[in-house]
Design an enzyme around this catalytic site. Structure first.
Site, mmCIF file in Angstrom:
data_model
loop_
_atom_site.group_PDB
_atom_site.id
_atom_site.type_symbol
_atom_site.label_atom_id
_atom_site.label_comp_id
_atom_site.label_asym_id
_atom_site.label_seq_id
_atom_site.Cartn_x
_atom_site.Cartn_y
_atom_site.Cartn_z
ATOM 1 N N SER A 40 0.888 -1.117 0.072
ATOM 2 C CA SER A 40 -0.149 0.150 -0.079
ATOM 3 C C SER A 40 0.902 1.187 -0.196
ATOM 4 O O SER A 40 0.283 2.163 -0.436
ATOM 5 C CB SER A 40 -0.913 0.205 1.359
ATOM 6 O OG SER A 40 -0.148 0.132 2.484
ATOM 7 N N LYS A 81 0.938 4.206 6.699
ATOM 8 C CA LYS A 81 0.450 5.229 5.848
ATOM 9 C C LYS A 81 0.974 6.352 6.008
ATOM 10 O O LYS A 81 1.491 6.819 6.981
ATOM 11 C CB LYS A 81 -1.161 5.076 5.961
ATOM 12 C CG LYS A 81 -1.991 3.781 6.039
ATOM 13 C CD LYS A 81 -2.107 3.190 4.821
ATOM 14 C CE LYS A 81 -2.836 1.773 4.935
ATOM 15 N NZ LYS A 81 -2.445 1.003 3.790
#
Length: 173
Positions: A40, A81
């Site tokens: 990701s 993230k």
């Protein structure tokens, strides 16, 4: 000779205990080691990269910082993230772009063109953050979670250094 050996063992054990305690305190309060669990964050980070993060500056969070945090829907899971939305902002994801309070955000770190499947408006509550992966088409992030925002208290560390693999060591995260 026997007395010297006992003295040596005693010093060795004491030094080992002191070293162990110092290392434990250092990694409990100052640093954190974590592994990137998925794709990701590509191309910035790859699955399996090992990062060193700092714990002591979790209160000084800025847009675009890469953070390790407890996932809001599953607090036992650690996610990594990028901070996109700050407390109190309105984030708009539209047409492959992201806006914060009407201002288009940087996207030079984003892998590929973002699809529009998660277009929407997100109002970040005070004390919380909106997080997205750099590989936006393959990132399970704030856009898709039931609880969309990460509490400041759930932040575990700022990612500061990619430590492994050695051929890709960098502190430019």
């Amino acid at each position: 000779m026997r007395l010297e050996m006992k003295s040596f063992i005693k010093r060795f054990v004491c030094n080992f205990i002191v070293f162990y305690v110092v290392i434990m305190i250092t990694f409990k309060m100052i640093f954190m080691i974590c592994m990137v669990p998925s794709v990701s964050m590509e191309n910035t980070l790859k699955a399996g990269d090992i990062l060193i993060g700092t714990r002591f500056d979790r209160k000084n969070i800025k847009r675009y910082d890469i953070m390790a945090f407890e996932m809001p829907d599953h607090p036992s899971q650690l996610y990594i993230k990028r901070v996109i939305g700050l407390p109190g902002e309105t984030i708009v994801v539209r047409g492959g772009s992201v806006y914060a309070d009407g201002k288009k955000l940087r996207s030079d770190f984003v892998k590929g063109t973002m699809n529009t499947s998660a277009d929407g408006v997100y109002r970040v509550p005070e004390g919380h953050y909106f997080m997205m992966g750099d590989n936006r088409n393959n990132s399970y992030d704030s856009r898709f979670w039931k609880n969309k925002y990460v509490s400041a208290n759930a932040m575990r560390c700022h990612a500061r250094l990619r430590f492994l693999p050695f051929k890709r060591i960098t502190n430019h995260l």
